[in-house]
Design an enzyme around this catalytic site. Structure first.
Site, short mmCIF file in Angstrom:
data_model
loop_
_atom_site.label_atom_id
_atom_site.label_comp_id
_atom_site.label_asym_id
_atom_site.label_seq_id
_atom_site.Cartn_x
_atom_site.Cartn_y
_atom_site.Cartn_z
CG ASN A 18 -0.24 -0.12 2.52
OD1 ASN A 18 0.49 0.79 2.92
ND2 ASN A 18 -0.42 -1.25 3.22
NE ARG A 19 -1.69 4.78 -4.29
CZ ARG A 19 -1.04 4.80 -5.44
NH1 ARG A 19 0.20 5.29 -5.47
NH2 ARG A 19 -1.58 4.35 -6.54
#
Length: 398
Positions: A202-203
């Site tokens: 994920n970011r």
């Protein structure tokens, strides 16, 4: 908070630009006061651009405003980095022959000096006596780091890293309302391997979790930071335990939580992982790729809530986006009730918000889904707002 950042004339002056950035990104109003020698290393335009304030070294500038007195009087914190041997000598002697030393004489707030000079200068009896004098007056003088100096020289006298100076400086003015508390913070984003070179992730950069850990340490807590693939360095003064996957994070956090007063789950933990991890890199072929079967990972937050001991507080984070079933507030409220954590911090992500940015905008809910507060600004400011909410719920005998 109003911070006066003094910069004296050493090659390490360039590092003060990073220090200035750290202070301003944390939401503080910073006035830079360089010495004339410092401007030989970094020009006034740099300080003005980064601080948003005019820069001068001269006590005769703004005479009607009595700036040589006002700057020190109105500061909440004074930091000098680098503090050269000359600056230490002039400060110890009580000289006021430029704007910086005049401001040091006037200041009645906490003062921190971060020395930087060659080892021979640092070890000289005159410098040792000056440092002892300043410390005797209540000035906080950091020990310099040991490492590469100007040219080929190496030894004690190197300026500590900006992150270390920032943590030490802000600790001087932080409330000590977490003193004696044991705190666990998770940060970053987990990565679930697909094959030896690919992963599902994920970011999350870990910025908000790192800010939470730094704020807790400033406020006196004994902090364990469980970091998953952090894109930013861990703060000084915390114990870092590095993990990669959701399973590793689950194990590390639950082990650290056994003796913790507060557990803050700020990490973005993967909800799913591949059922099978390929032993070798999956090759690109002419046909369609084989589907990747996924399975659920452990619900770390729910496990922490079910296992919490009396007096222990568990804080969750929910990064949400709106969809056809509801907006961010709707999803956050439902999650707060479902998870049962003492507090749930909800923030919208996507479209340049939340992940990887220096700022955040959150809503803090209790276990019933009721809004108890909001916070917006730098992630350091948001971190302090979260800890304010936590402290208000800590029991004296937790």
């Amino acid at each position: 908070m109003r911070i006066l950042l003094g910069v004296s004339g050493g090659i390490a002056a360039y590092k003060a630009a990073s220090l200035l950035r750290l202070f301003t990104e944390a939401g503080h109003d910073v006035r830079v006061v360089p010495t004339r020698a410092a401007l030989e290393f970094v020009g006034a335009a740099t300080w003005e651009a980064l601080s948003g304030h005019r820069v001068t070294t001269d006590v005769f500038q703004d005479v009607p405003g009595v700036e040589h007195v006002r700057l020190g009087q109105t500061a909440d914190l004074v930091v000098v980095a680098p503090a050269t041997a000359d600056l230490l000598a002039r400060a110890a002697a009580g000289q006021a022959d430029d704007l910086l030393t005049a401001s040091l004489l006037v200041a009645r707030c906490p003062v921190l000096l971060a020395p930087a000079m060659h080892s021979e200068m640092w070890r000289h009896p005159a410098t040792e006596a000056n440092v002892a004098t300043l410390r005797g007056r209540g000035v906080h003088v950091l020990e310099p780091a040991t490492g590469r100096l100007t040219g080929a020289d190496s030894g004690p006298g190197r300026l500590p890293e900006p992150e270390e100076i920032t943590a030490a400086a802000l600790a001087l003015v932080a409330p000590r309302d977490l003193a004696g508390r044991r705190v666990v913070v998770s940060a970053g984003g987990t990565r679930e391997p697909v094959d030896p070179v690919r992963f599902l992730g994920n970011r999350s950069s870990g910025r908000q979790g790192v800010a939470l850990a730094a704020a807790a340490a400033r406020r006196g807590a004994d902090v364990v930071l469980v970091g998953a693939n952090l894109a930013v360095p861990a703060p000084a003064g915390v114990e870092l335990r590095t993990v990669e996957t959701a399973a590793e994070l689950d194990s590390a956090v639950r082990a650290a939580a056994l003796n913790a007063d507060v557990v803050v789950m700020a990490a973005a933990v993967a909800d799913f992982r591949p059922v099978v991890v390929a032993e070798h890199k999956i090759k690109k072929t002419a046909g369609e790729p084989a589907p990747i079967l996924l399975e659920r990972t452990a619900d770390v937050l729910s496990a922490l809530v079910s296992e919490r001991r009396p007096g222990q507080l568990v804080v969750g984070f929910a990064a949400e986006t709106g969809d056809d079933d509801g907006d961010v507030a709707d999803h956050g409220r439902a999650k707060a009730i479902r998870k049962g954590a003492d507090l749930l911090v909800v923030n919208a992500v996507g479209d340049g918000r939340g992940f990887g940015t220096p700022d955040n905008d959150v809503t803090i809910l209790d276990g019933t889904g009721t809004v108890i507060g909001t916070a917006a600004g730098s992630k350091a400011q948001v971190a302090d707002a979260v800890w304010d909410a936590v402290v208000a719920r800590l029991t004296p005998d937790a």
